[in-house]
Design a protein around this motif. Structure first.
Motif, PDB file in Angstrom:
ATOM      1  N   PRO A 303      63.971  51.672  23.454  1.00 21.15           N
ATOM      2  CA  PRO A 303      64.488  50.488  24.144  1.00 21.15           C
ATOM      3  C   PRO A 303      65.820  50.733  24.847  1.00 21.15           C
ATOM      4  CG  PRO A 303      63.525  49.827  22.076  1.00 21.15           C
ATOM      5  CD  PRO A 303      63.487  51.327  22.091  1.00 21.15           C
ATOM      6  N   GLY A 304      65.865  50.280  26.087  1.00 18.68           N
ATOM      7  CA  GLY A 304      67.003  50.546  26.956  1.00 18.68           C
ATOM      8  C   GLY A 304      66.629  51.488  28.075  1.00 18.68           C
ATOM      9  N   TYR A 305      65.533  52.235  27.878  1.00 16.13           N
ATOM     10  CA  TYR A 305      65.039  53.149  28.907  1.00 16.13           C
ATOM     11  C   TYR A 305      64.418  52.351  30.057  1.00 16.13           C
ATOM     12  CZ  TYR A 305      62.284  56.815  31.148  1.00 16.13           C
ATOM     13  OH  TYR A 305      61.746  57.690  32.065  1.00 16.13           O
ATOM     14  N   LYS A 306      64.696  52.765  31.283  1.00 17.05           N
ATOM     15  CA  LYS A 306      64.133  52.131  32.471  1.00 17.05           C
ATOM     16  C   LYS A 306      62.980  52.983  32.992  1.00 17.05           C
ATOM     17  CE  LYS A 306      67.260  48.922  32.325  1.00 17.05           C
ATOM     18  NZ  LYS A 306      66.887  47.568  31.831  1.00 17.05           N
ATOM     19  N   PHE A 307      61.767  52.435  32.902  1.00 13.27           N
ATOM     20  CA  PHE A 307      60.598  53.184  33.349  1.00 13.27           C
ATOM     21  C   PHE A 307      60.611  53.348  34.858  1.00 13.27           C
ATOM     22  CE2 PHE A 307      59.427  52.038  29.129  1.00 13.27           C
ATOM     23  CZ  PHE A 307      58.567  53.038  28.699  1.00 13.27           C
ATOM     24  N   LYS A 308      60.230  54.547  35.304  1.00 10.58           N
ATOM     25  CA  LYS A 308      60.272  54.874  36.721  1.00 10.58           C
ATOM     26  C   LYS A 308      58.893  54.834  37.374  1.00 10.58           C
ATOM     27  CE  LYS A 308      62.162  58.678  35.402  1.00 10.58           C
ATOM     28  NZ  LYS A 308      62.807  60.015  35.271  1.00 10.58           N
ATOM     29  N   ALA A 309      57.862  55.261  36.648  1.00 11.41           N
ATOM     30  CA  ALA A 309      56.548  55.438  37.277  1.00 11.41           C
ATOM     31  C   ALA A 309      55.424  54.693  36.579  1.00 11.41           C
ATOM     32  CB  ALA A 309      56.210  56.930  37.337  1.00 11.41           C
ATOM     33  N   VAL A 310      55.638  54.243  35.363  1.00 13.15           N
ATOM     34  CA  VAL A 310      54.565  53.664  34.554  1.00 13.15           C
ATOM     35  C   VAL A 310      54.646  52.146  34.572  1.00 13.15           C
ATOM     36  CG1 VAL A 310      53.582  53.525  32.238  1.00 13.15           C
ATOM     37  CG2 VAL A 310      54.494  55.707  33.086  1.00 13.15           C
ATOM     38  N   ASP A 311      53.496  51.501  34.847  1.00 13.21           N
ATOM     39  CA  ASP A 311      53.436  50.041  34.909  1.00 13.21           C
ATOM     40  C   ASP A 311      52.752  49.420  33.698  1.00 13.21           C
ATOM     41  OD1 ASP A 311      54.596  49.826  37.566  1.00 13.21           O
ATOM     42  OD2 ASP A 311      52.721  50.710  38.282  1.00 13.21           O
TER      43      ASP A 311
END
Length: 361
Positions: A303-311
């Motif tokens: 938690p806190g990670y910002k996903f770049k490619a995965v929806d």
């Protein structure tokens, strides 16, 4: 494709504790065998936009994937990596190896039991000499680097030997014997190298994949060889103190182009399993563009990670306090994930590798 092997490891400070990801799980809910039919396992659907939970079966997944979407699968193949033998010249000195990761040709990092006597130069014999391994180095974590030899006129490569003498390396929480080896393998497994199955993919059948293709869904294979770290508990009290294991992954130009084009056109990138998810997040830039590459990744997603490619994500129900439950909590909301796990226990879903599935849409 960029063949440069690099370590990709993203970690940010957090106040989260490992104990924050604990939950109560009755032992009888740990699945000891796969569902009779792959796609007849149950499916919990988490609608993140609406905050709802629906209870379905896995064959209903077709209704939740849109024609413009792309489904990303991990086509790594589990090898029968557990072998039993004895120390050369001492048949009473039994030994067990688990092949974890290939280095140079026929040289592997292995978990050895018992490990203390596995000194450099010691040789081990398997299946009356069909395979012989010599310890050539000691790795940082105590594993051994072992050089294998076998009859190259009889066997094309070491994988042929392993498929003849080895056993599937089932997780330690599975205590029942697996009668059909193929059930710990996805139907699309292609490239030898995993020490454990990418288990979210075990629910898929050829029929479901074909129905998705007929619907217009694109299917993009990537590869991440699953290592022993999958089963290792997080021993650090704080998440940002945990050292993540590394695993080798590869994304082809064809898959990268397919994923990028579908997402640019408004489709969702739906990953099958945390391994596919970690692969894409490792291979993408800050703009969410996936790049073709082969590398080692030690990415730790919490938690806190910002996903770049995965929806969206199709996944199983994971062990308490594991890096995998931390990953799914990053994609949604930690409290809502823990509540969903509580519901899964109440509804008697089956947990872990041979258990039921969750779709986070």
């Amino acid at each position: 494709m960029d063949e440069k092997r690099v370590i990709i490891n993203e970690k940010k400070p957090t106040d989260l504790m490992t104990s924050d990801f604990d939950y109560y799980l009755p032992e009888e809910l740990i699945a000891q065998h796969p569902a009779e039919k792959r796609d007849h396992s149950r499916l919990m659907v988490l609608d993140r936009a609406e905050g709802t939970i629906d209870h379905k079966h896995f064959y209903d997944i077709i209704d939740y994937i849109n024609p413009e979407d792309v489904l990303v699968i991990n086509d790594s193949k589990v090898i029968p990596a557990r072998i039993y033998g004895h120390v050369e010249g001492r048949e009473e000195a039994l030994t067990e190896l688990l092949l974890l990761r290939q280095g140079e040709l026929d040289t592997w990092e292995c978990l050895v039991k018992p490990g203390k006597r596995a000194r450099i130069g010691m040789k081990q014999v398997f299946d009356d000499g069909a395979l012989v391994g010599e310890v050539v180095d000691i790795c940082e974590e105590g594993n051994r680097l072992i050089k294998f030899s076998y009859d190259k006129e009889k066997y094309e490569n070491i994988y042929n030997v392993l498929h003849e003498i080895g056993l599937m390396p089932l997780p330690p929480y599975i205590t029942e014997r697996l009668e059909d080896k193929s059930r710990y393998q996805t139907v699309y497994a292609r490239e030898n190298g995993s020490a454990a199955a990418p288990t979210a993919g075990l629910h898929f059948t050829e029929e479901i994949l074909q129905k998705l293709r007929d619907k217009g869904v694109a299917i993009a294979p990537v590869m991440l060889h699953v290592g022993l770290g999958t089963f290792r508990p997080v021993k650090a009290d704080r998440l940002d103190e945990h050292i993540m294991h590394t695993e080798f992954f590869s994304v082809s130009k064809e898959s990268a182009d397919l994923i990028n084009s579908r997402r640019a056109a408004g489709g969702r990138v739906i990953c099958v399993g945390t391994t596919s998810c970690r692969t894409l997040e490792s291979a993408s830039d800050e703009q969410g563009i996936v790049h073709a590459m082969s590398a080692d990744t030690g990415i730790f997603i919490y938690p806190g990670y910002k996903f770049k490619a995965v929806d969206a994500l199709i996944t199983n129900f994971h062990l308490p306090q594991s890096t995998l439950i931390m990953l799914v909590s990053a994609l949604y909301d930690k409290e809502k994930i823990m509540e969903a796990y509580k519901v899964a226990v109440e509804e008697k879903y089956r947990f872990f590798s041979f258990g039921d599935a969750m779709f986070m849409k």
